[in-house]
Design a protein around this motif. Structure first.
Motif, mmCIF file in Angstrom:
data_model
loop_
_atom_site.group_PDB
_atom_site.id
_atom_site.type_symbol
_atom_site.label_atom_id
_atom_site.label_comp_id
_atom_site.label_asym_id
_atom_site.label_seq_id
_atom_site.Cartn_x
_atom_site.Cartn_y
_atom_site.Cartn_z
ATOM 1 N N ALA A 84 12.718 -23.210 -7.994
ATOM 2 C CA ALA A 84 13.865 -22.373 -7.646
ATOM 3 C C ALA A 84 13.428 -20.944 -7.372
ATOM 4 C CB ALA A 84 14.900 -22.409 -8.767
ATOM 5 N N ALA A 85 12.489 -20.442 -8.179
ATOM 6 C CA ALA A 85 12.008 -19.073 -7.993
ATOM 7 C C ALA A 85 11.307 -18.919 -6.656
ATOM 8 C CB ALA A 85 11.066 -18.695 -9.134
ATOM 9 N N ILE A 86 10.361 -19.795 -6.375
ATOM 10 C CA ILE A 86 9.569 -19.657 -5.151
ATOM 11 C C ILE A 86 10.442 -19.836 -3.916
ATOM 12 C CG2 ILE A 86 7.716 -20.702 -3.801
ATOM 13 C CD1 ILE A 86 6.306 -21.274 -6.495
ATOM 14 N N GLU A 87 11.288 -20.867 -3.909
ATOM 15 C CA GLU A 87 12.127 -21.129 -2.736
ATOM 16 C C GLU A 87 13.063 -19.961 -2.458
ATOM 17 O OE1 GLU A 87 15.435 -22.056 -0.351
ATOM 18 O OE2 GLU A 87 15.660 -21.829 -2.527
ATOM 19 N N THR A 88 13.660 -19.401 -3.510
ATOM 20 C CA THR A 88 14.631 -18.331 -3.308
ATOM 21 C C THR A 88 13.955 -17.036 -2.887
ATOM 22 O OG1 THR A 88 15.988 -19.353 -5.030
ATOM 23 C CG2 THR A 88 16.619 -17.165 -4.304
ATOM 24 N N VAL A 89 12.856 -16.679 -3.535
ATOM 25 C CA VAL A 89 12.144 -15.460 -3.132
ATOM 26 C C VAL A 89 11.689 -15.560 -1.687
ATOM 27 C CG1 VAL A 89 10.102 -14.026 -3.521
ATOM 28 C CG2 VAL A 89 11.433 -14.858 -5.476
ATOM 29 N N GLN A 90 11.117 -16.698 -1.302
ATOM 30 C CA GLN A 90 10.594 -16.825 0.055
ATOM 31 C C GLN A 90 11.700 -16.840 1.108
ATOM 32 O OE1 GLN A 90 7.778 -20.169 -0.094
ATOM 33 N NE2 GLN A 90 6.160 -18.653 -0.366
ATOM 34 N N ARG A 91 12.910 -17.249 0.723
ATOM 35 C CA ARG A 91 14.032 -17.214 1.664
ATOM 36 C C ARG A 91 14.357 -15.773 2.041
ATOM 37 N NH1 ARG A 91 19.453 -19.197 -0.816
ATOM 38 N NH2 ARG A 91 17.996 -20.800 -1.564
ATOM 39 N N TYR A 92 14.255 -14.851 1.058
ATOM 40 C CA TYR A 92 14.613 -13.456 1.302
ATOM 41 C C TYR A 92 13.412 -12.587 1.654
ATOM 42 C CZ TYR A 92 19.304 -14.430 -0.415
ATOM 43 O OH TYR A 92 20.583 -14.919 -0.562
ATOM 44 N N ASN A 93 12.217 -13.000 1.226
ATOM 45 C CA ASN A 93 11.036 -12.186 1.492
ATOM 46 C C ASN A 93 9.805 -13.082 1.563
ATOM 47 O OD1 ASN A 93 8.995 -10.322 1.685
ATOM 48 N ND2 ASN A 93 9.606 -9.102 -0.099
ATOM 49 N N PRO A 94 9.550 -13.697 2.721
ATOM 50 C CA PRO A 94 8.386 -14.585 2.844
ATOM 51 C C PRO A 94 7.058 -13.854 2.728
ATOM 52 C CG PRO A 94 9.437 -14.241 4.983
ATOM 53 C CD PRO A 94 10.347 -13.643 3.960
ATOM 54 N N ASP A 95 7.071 -12.531 2.798
ATOM 55 C CA ASP A 95 5.830 -11.762 2.705
ATOM 56 C C ASP A 95 5.490 -11.339 1.282
ATOM 57 O OD1 ASP A 95 5.422 -11.830 5.486
ATOM 58 O OD2 ASP A 95 6.796 -10.141 5.772
ATOM 59 N N ALA A 96 6.326 -11.695 0.308
ATOM 60 C CA ALA A 96 6.057 -11.316 -1.067
ATOM 61 C C ALA A 96 5.013 -12.232 -1.693
ATOM 62 C CB ALA A 96 7.339 -11.370 -1.888
ATOM 63 N N VAL A 97 4.117 -11.652 -2.475
ATOM 64 C CA VAL A 97 3.199 -12.442 -3.294
ATOM 65 C C VAL A 97 3.972 -12.860 -4.554
ATOM 66 C CG1 VAL A 97 1.049 -12.433 -4.604
ATOM 67 C CG2 VAL A 97 1.205 -11.171 -2.442
ATOM 68 N N VAL A 98 3.936 -14.157 -4.862
ATOM 69 C CA VAL A 98 4.695 -14.694 -5.990
ATOM 70 C C VAL A 98 3.742 -15.421 -6.934
ATOM 71 C CG1 VAL A 98 6.623 -16.167 -6.702
ATOM 72 C CG2 VAL A 98 6.686 -15.030 -4.470
ATOM 73 N N VAL A 99 3.895 -15.162 -8.226
ATOM 74 C CA VAL A 99 3.151 -15.930 -9.218
ATOM 75 C C VAL A 99 4.131 -16.327 -10.318
ATOM 76 C CG1 VAL A 99 2.370 -13.810 -10.409
ATOM 77 C CG2 VAL A 99 1.191 -15.986 -10.799
ATOM 78 N N VAL A 100 4.060 -17.589 -10.727
ATOM 79 C CA VAL A 100 4.989 -18.143 -11.713
ATOM 80 C C VAL A 100 4.185 -18.731 -12.882
ATOM 81 C CG1 VAL A 100 6.852 -19.794 -12.126
ATOM 82 C CG2 VAL A 100 6.622 -18.706 -9.880
ATOM 83 N N GLY A 101 4.627 -18.425 -14.101
ATOM 84 C CA GLY A 101 4.004 -18.996 -15.284
ATOM 85 C C GLY A 101 3.303 -17.996 -16.173
ATOM 86 N N VAL A 102 3.342 -16.715 -15.816
ATOM 87 C CA VAL A 102 2.649 -15.682 -16.581
ATOM 88 C C VAL A 102 3.333 -15.519 -17.946
ATOM 89 C CG1 VAL A 102 1.912 -13.265 -16.586
ATOM 90 C CG2 VAL A 102 2.068 -14.530 -14.412
#
Length: 350
Positions: free
Chosen positions: A301-319
């Motif tokens: 849910a995090a990755i899909e939603t962030v990329q919908r609004y900002n595909p250029d953002a670097v995303v890391v999940v699990g920190v």
């Protein structure tokens, strides 16, 4: 870099006094033995002298009483840092009673997370950086010892101001022993091996100032209108997102992230860091397979939603910087580097 300019409070030195407050829930009033062990460990780890205030252990203290203690601590030149004992539920009602002139006149490090997102964001809007993480009642008092990554972040935030790599400790627990159990003072909760962090977005490095915190509290902050009207203040920054022990489902998490997108916050930042979420509580007991599935649902849910609004953002999940343990403390308004190429992360605790 984020467009918001913030003051970085000077560090404390061994022998300085540090305020230990309960701006939300007074957990030390429920489990004083855990609190007292936390105070001993805080002094041993840092050389600082913990100072309690009238509401540190006072259950049911009013918002005005809790705010008075915060104002007293921020206004006392002998107090060189302020730590929250734990989060809670109603800190949003404390914020209107705080004196911004005191924190601007003598900025000092504040450490907290969860409901303390209210205070972290309030300091941020008044131009003072702080630190996301730390709870004396959760991360210092319980268990056989303070986790190494938490101790490193604590000392860096309070004393040394060094730059540290944020690493994966390899194990995690959602909650410790019940504070009423004497074993809470000597044993961890049930820990399990962790999964590798998940990366998405461009393979480059982003260095920026942070804002964010517990997503349920961010929703309250935005609803209350306590965030600048123009999300461009976050331009080039790093958004921190984590979820609480209330265990909101992935679809609700996704809706709140979507709201951040509609608000323009996702488009403004250059990176998004999402914490490993808790998936169990004293009342909810999924098995290991179910817990892994719940974490995967929130990740997706995090990755899909962030990329919908900002595909250029670097995303890391699990920190590990949220409601699970071991917990890293992270700069809030300070800078972190999120490197999508090397898949590593650093935090500057200056």
């Amino acid at each position: 870099m984020c467009g918001m300019e913030l003051a970085s409070p000077r560090k404390a030195a061994p022998g300085d006094k540090v305020a230990v407050l309960s701006p939300a829930f007074a957990a030390p009033g429920v489990a004083p033995a855990v609190h007292e062990q936390a105070m001993e460990r805080l002094a041993a780890l840092t050389g600082l002298v913990p100072v309690e205030y009238p509401t540190t252990r006072k259950l049911g203290a009013t918002p005005q009483e809790r705010a008075a203690d915060l104002n007293a601590a921020f206004g006392d030149p002998e107090i060189r840092a302020v730590l929250a004992t734990i989060g809670g539920d109603d800190q949003i009602t404390v914020i209107p009673h705080l004196d911004a002139a005191l924190v601007r006149a003598d900025p000092k490090p504040f450490l907290g997370y969860s409901d303390n997102t209210n205070l972290l964001s309030w300091l941020w809007t008044h131009g003072v950086a702080s630190f996301h993480g730390g709870s004396t009642q959760v991360h210092l008092g319980p268990g056989p010892a303070v986790d190494a990554v938490h101790a490193a972040g604590l000392r860096a935030a309070l004393l040394t101001g060094e730059r540290l790599e944020i690493t994966e400790p390899g194990e995690s627990e959602d909650l410790g022993k019940d504070w009423g159990d004497p074993a809470a003072l000597t044993e961890h909760g049930d820990r399990e091996p962790t999964e590798p962090w998940t990366w998405a977005g461009p393979a480059h490095a982003v260095t920026g100032r942070t804002w964010g915190g517990c997503i349920e509290v961010l929703q309250q902050i935005l609803t209350a209108g306590r965030f600048p009207a123009d999300p461009a203040v976050l331009a080039g920054g790093v958004l921190l997102l984590e979820t609480s022990e209330e265990l909101i489902p992935a679809h609700e998490f996704g809706r709140i992230v979507r709201s951040l997108g509609e608000r323009g916050i996702l488009a403004a930042v250059d990176a998004v860091v999402v914490a490993r979420p808790p998936t169990s509580s004293f009342d909810v007991h999924p098995n290991a397979v179910e817990r892994a599935a719940l974490r995967a649902e929130q990740r997706d849910a995090a990755i899909e939603t962030v990329q919908r609004y900002n595909p250029d953002a670097v995303v890391v999940v699990g920190v590990p910087f949220g409601h699970t343990r071991p917990q890293w403390i992270l700069p809030y308004g300070g800078t972190v580097t999120v490197d999508g190429a090397s898949r590593r992360m650093w935090a500057d605790f200056a």
